[in-house]
Design an enzyme around this catalytic site. Sequence first.
Site, mmCIF file in Angstrom:
data_model
loop_
_atom_site.group_PDB
_atom_site.id
_atom_site.type_symbol
_atom_site.label_atom_id
_atom_site.label_comp_id
_atom_site.label_asym_id
_atom_site.label_seq_id
_atom_site.Cartn_x
_atom_site.Cartn_y
_atom_site.Cartn_z
ATOM 1 N N GLY A 152 0.772 -1.234 0.000
ATOM 2 C CA GLY A 152 0.000 0.000 0.000
ATOM 3 C C GLY A 152 0.802 1.282 0.000
ATOM 4 O O GLY A 152 0.339 2.302 0.505
ATOM 5 N N THR A 153 1.998 1.279 -0.621
ATOM 6 C CA THR A 153 2.744 2.546 -0.655
ATOM 7 C C THR A 153 2.047 3.564 -1.556
ATOM 8 O O THR A 153 2.128 4.770 -1.307
ATOM 9 C CB THR A 153 4.207 2.354 -1.105
ATOM 10 N N ASN A 154 1.373 3.102 -2.581
ATOM 11 C CA ASN A 154 0.621 4.048 -3.419
ATOM 12 C C ASN A 154 -0.598 4.587 -2.672
ATOM 13 O O ASN A 154 -0.950 5.758 -2.827
ATOM 14 C CB ASN A 154 0.218 3.399 -4.742
ATOM 15 N N MET B 198 -4.035 -6.372 -7.396
ATOM 16 C CA MET B 198 -3.478 -7.398 -8.274
ATOM 17 C C MET B 198 -4.511 -8.377 -8.811
ATOM 18 O O MET B 198 -4.160 -9.476 -9.229
ATOM 19 C CB MET B 198 -2.384 -8.171 -7.530
ATOM 20 N N ILE C 116 -7.853 -9.166 -11.354
ATOM 21 C CA ILE C 116 -8.588 -8.684 -12.527
ATOM 22 C C ILE C 116 -10.091 -8.729 -12.236
ATOM 23 O O ILE C 116 -10.599 -9.699 -11.650
ATOM 24 C CB ILE C 116 -8.195 -9.519 -13.773
ATOM 25 N N ASN D 140 -5.849 3.073 -12.719
ATOM 26 C CA ASN D 140 -4.857 2.105 -12.258
ATOM 27 C C ASN D 140 -3.465 2.704 -12.407
ATOM 28 O O ASN D 140 -3.206 3.418 -13.369
ATOM 29 C CB ASN D 140 -4.948 0.844 -13.133
ATOM 30 N N HIS E 236 0.363 1.665 -13.109
ATOM 31 C CA HIS E 236 1.151 0.538 -13.610
ATOM 32 C C HIS E 236 2.632 0.936 -13.606
ATOM 33 O O HIS E 236 2.973 2.040 -14.050
ATOM 34 C CB HIS E 236 0.698 0.171 -15.033
HETATM 35 C C1 GAR Z 1 3.222 -0.883 -7.465
HETATM 36 O O1 GAR Z 1 4.481 -0.810 -8.058
HETATM 37 C C2 GAR Z 1 2.146 -0.855 -8.530
HETATM 38 O O2 GAR Z 1 2.432 -0.014 -9.602
HETATM 39 C C3 GAR Z 1 2.146 -2.284 -8.977
HETATM 40 O O3 GAR Z 1 2.331 -3.041 -7.793
HETATM 41 C C4 GAR Z 1 3.012 -2.255 -6.818
HETATM 42 C C5 GAR Z 1 2.160 -2.176 -5.575
HETATM 43 O O4 GAR Z 1 2.809 -1.506 -4.541
HETATM 44 N N1 GAR Z 1 0.933 -2.613 -9.673
HETATM 45 C C6 GAR Z 1 0.879 -3.449 -10.693
HETATM 46 O O5 GAR Z 1 1.836 -4.065 -11.096
HETATM 47 C C7 GAR Z 1 -0.492 -3.596 -11.317
HETATM 48 N N2 GAR Z 1 -0.387 -4.168 -12.643
HETATM 49 P P1 GAR Z 1 2.034 -0.856 -3.316
HETATM 50 O O6 GAR Z 1 1.088 -1.914 -2.723
HETATM 51 O O7 GAR Z 1 3.149 -0.525 -2.337
HETATM 52 O O8 GAR Z 1 1.308 0.363 -3.778
#
Ligand code: GAR
Length: 208
Positions: A12-14, A91, A93, A108, A110
Site C-alpha cells: 500500500g505505498t501508493n 493485483m 482482474i 490504475n 502501472h
Molecule cells: C506498485 O508498483 C504498482 O504499480 C504495482 O504493484 C506495486 C504495488 O505496490 N501494480 C501493478 O503491477 C499492477 N499491474 P504498493 O502496494 O506498495 O502500492
Amino acid sequence: MKNIVVLVSGGGTNLQALIDAQESGMIKGGKITCVISSKSGVYALERAKKHGISSKVIARKEYADVTAYSKAILDALLAEKADLVVYAGFMTILDEQVVNAFPYKMMNVHPALIPSFCGKGYYGLRVHEEALKKGVKLTGATVHFVTEVCDGGPIILQKAVEVQNGDTPEVLQKRVMEQAEWKILPQAVSLFCEDKLEVKDGIVTVKN
Ligand code: GAR
C-alpha cells in the site's frame, strides 16, 4: 465532494501517497472514503486504519471465479457510492460488470511506460525484471483509466525514470515508485476530482 474508493492487495505505498496528498490538501474535490483489499493481513489495511479511513477485505480466494468476485466488488463500490475507484497495487482482474458500471471512473497505476511491459502477467516486480532483461534505459510509470482490456485503457499521466547500471528489480522498483508512481497517482486523482480530465476517442486531455 467525490467519494474515492481505493483497491489494494499489498503493502500500500501508493495508498500512502494518496493519503499524504489528501492530508496535505492536494486532493481538492475528493476524499478517500474506503479502502478495499483483495487479501487479509496486508499492510495497506494498517495504513488505512492509522489514518482513520474505513476498510474492508473482500478476499479473492473466497470466491470461485472472476465473475463472482467482480459482483462482490461491484456491490461494495455501489454501497460506498464510489465516484472514483483507484487500483493502487490491486493485483486482481475484475470483469466488465465492474468496468461498465464505472466508465472512465476507475484508474490504475502501472509500473512501466505503457504500452511497454504491460498486460496480463505483468505486475509488481515481474514488470521490472522484464524491463531489465530487455535492457531498456528508460522505464517509468503510467496512470490510466481501466477498461475491459488489461492495462489498455486511456493513458492519463506518465513519468519516465532512468535505469542505472547494476539495477536489480527491487532497486528499480523502488526508484520507479519514488520518482514516478507516488507522484503521478495523486496528481491524476486530483485532476479527476477537479473535473479536469476529458476522454475523447480514447485520448485523455487535461483541461486548463
Ligand atoms: C506498485 O508498483 C504498482 O504499480 C504495482 O504493484 C506495486 C504495488 O505496490 N501494480 C501493478 O503491477 C499492477 N499491474 P504498493 O502496494 O506498495 O502500492
